[in-house]
Design an enzyme around this catalytic site. Structure first.
Site, short mmCIF file in Angstrom:
data_model
loop_
_atom_site.label_atom_id
_atom_site.label_comp_id
_atom_site.label_asym_id
_atom_site.label_seq_id
_atom_site.Cartn_x
_atom_site.Cartn_y
_atom_site.Cartn_z
N HIS A 120 1.16 79.41 -47.82
CA HIS A 120 1.11 79.40 -49.28
C HIS A 120 0.41 80.66 -49.77
O HIS A 120 -0.38 81.25 -49.06
CB HIS A 120 0.39 78.14 -49.79
CG HIS A 120 -0.97 77.94 -49.20
ND1 HIS A 120 -1.17 77.32 -48.00
CD2 HIS A 120 -2.19 78.31 -49.64
CE1 HIS A 120 -2.46 77.30 -47.72
NE2 HIS A 120 -3.11 77.91 -48.71
N HIS A 138 -4.98 83.39 -47.82
CA HIS A 138 -6.27 83.19 -47.17
C HIS A 138 -6.09 83.22 -45.66
O HIS A 138 -5.14 82.66 -45.13
CB HIS A 138 -6.84 81.80 -47.50
CG HIS A 138 -7.55 81.74 -48.80
ND1 HIS A 138 -7.74 80.56 -49.47
CD2 HIS A 138 -8.14 82.71 -49.55
CE1 HIS A 138 -8.42 80.80 -50.58
NE2 HIS A 138 -8.65 82.08 -50.67
#
Ligand code: G7M
Length: 328
Positions: free
Chosen positions: A268, A259
């Site tokens: 992550h 993201h």
């Protein structure tokens, strides 16, 4: 699928932990283990103050309130109907006819309680930022140049971003250690792969895992350069292998992405089932890991130099910063 009894034990521990926290009304008991017994009324004292948002289609409601005098956000979500529960739903439920017309009829079906589950995610103590995150608000697309990142975004996230303590708890095995599916412990190339807390692991349809890097100094996509290629390739390859091994899900059935902006500034990677429209998987926020790798192969500083687009909600402080700087 993950072992069901192990999963039940995790749920039990999580519930007991919450129960203890409510009783003690303290915030630092993340790793306490509660008494045995798999039922609790830990939420009975919850006093709701506002519905932040809800969705009839997604069968979710986000509620703000107080739990043992602390600010709390609770997400309630009806869990999907599983194929392996169908036989019991048809044989053991009671039906109340609502209407009949020609060949059409609708009923209210009351399934046995264990098939009528609602997943509850509790954030307590919740910060103002958590409350805002779940409030329904319109969004605006922002175009961030490399200069904007340095002068607007970076100073803002250094002051305002969510704590990543939960990430460190995972990496240090202080929380969720029994949920880890795979780990590569290498300090530079390594990562932990575990279920995202949005996935209850009871069905494959909404499979959602997350790879969290052991390196703690990569905030987001913006920090990545070609020197991180071995790390990214390692996550892609070993993450895919682990998911194939555990869930028999091949790479061709997975959406693997980062993201930008993330909610938590510790690198992550999201692994979701391709057919599952996970929140945040749209093009304005999700960057396929395979594309990220290729972009860095062609230009070592791709993410340091390119304009990046992302949506920000109307009440996001970062949006105000972009507006004040005349960038929107
Ligand atoms: O990329 P972004 O920062 O938006 O995503 C963070 C992801 O972390 C989301 O998909 C969350 O559902 C997930 N997540 C957040 N928290 C606080 C936890 C947690 O405590 N445990 C796990 N397993 N996932 C979390």
């Amino acid at each position: 699928m993950a072992d069901v009894s192990a999963k039940r034990q995790q749920d039990l521990e999580a519930t007991n932990e919450l129960s203890q926290r409510t009783k003690k009304a303290k915030s630092d008991s993340e790793n306490d283990r509660g008494e045995n017994g798999n039922e609790t009324n830990a939420l009975s004292g919850f006093q709701s103050t506002a519905v932040l948002s809800d969705s009839a289609r997604e069968k979710t409601i986000y509620v703000h309130g107080k739990l043992a005098d602390q600010n709390a956000v609770i997400i309630l979500e009806k869990t999907p109907i599983r194929e392996d529960a169908l036989a019991e739903i048809f044989t053991a439920s009671t039906l109340k006819l609502q209407m009949r017309n020609d060949i059409y009829s609708t009923y209210s079906l009351h399934a046995p309680p264990h098939l009528n589950e609602i997943k509850a995610t509790v954030m307590c103590p919740a910060t103002e930022k958590h409350v805002k995150k779940y409030q329904r608000k319109e969004s605006f697309l922002v175009e961030e140049t490399a200069e904007d990142y340095k002068s607007i975004t970076l100073p803002y996230i250094q002051k305002q971003s969510f704590s990543v303590q939960w990430v460190y708890n995972i990496l240090d095995k202080k929380a969720e250690s029994e949920r880890i599916l795979f780990e590569d412990p290498h300090p530079k190339l390594g990562f932990v792969l575990l279920p995202d807390f949005k996935w209850d692991q009871k069905q494959m349809d909404d499979l959602y895992l997350m790879a969290i890097t052991h390196q703690r100094d990569i905030k987001s996509l913006r920090d990545l350069t070609s020197q991180h290629l071995p790390l990214l390739e390692n996550i892609l390859q070993k993450g895919q292998e682990a998911i194939l091994k555990h869930y028999s899900l091949p790479a061709s059935k997975m959406r693997i992405y980062l993201h930008y902006q993330p909610s938590y500034y510790h690198l992550h990677v999201h692994f979701t089932k391709l057919d599952f429209e996970a929140p945040g998987c749209r093009v304005e926020r999700a960057h396929l890991l395979a594309d990220v790798i290729q972009n860095l192969q062609s230009d070592p500083n791709y993410y340091k130099t390119r304009n990046l687009f992302f949506p920000l909600r109307a009440d996001d402080g970062l949006l105000s910063q972009f507006k004040e700087a005349g960038r929107l």
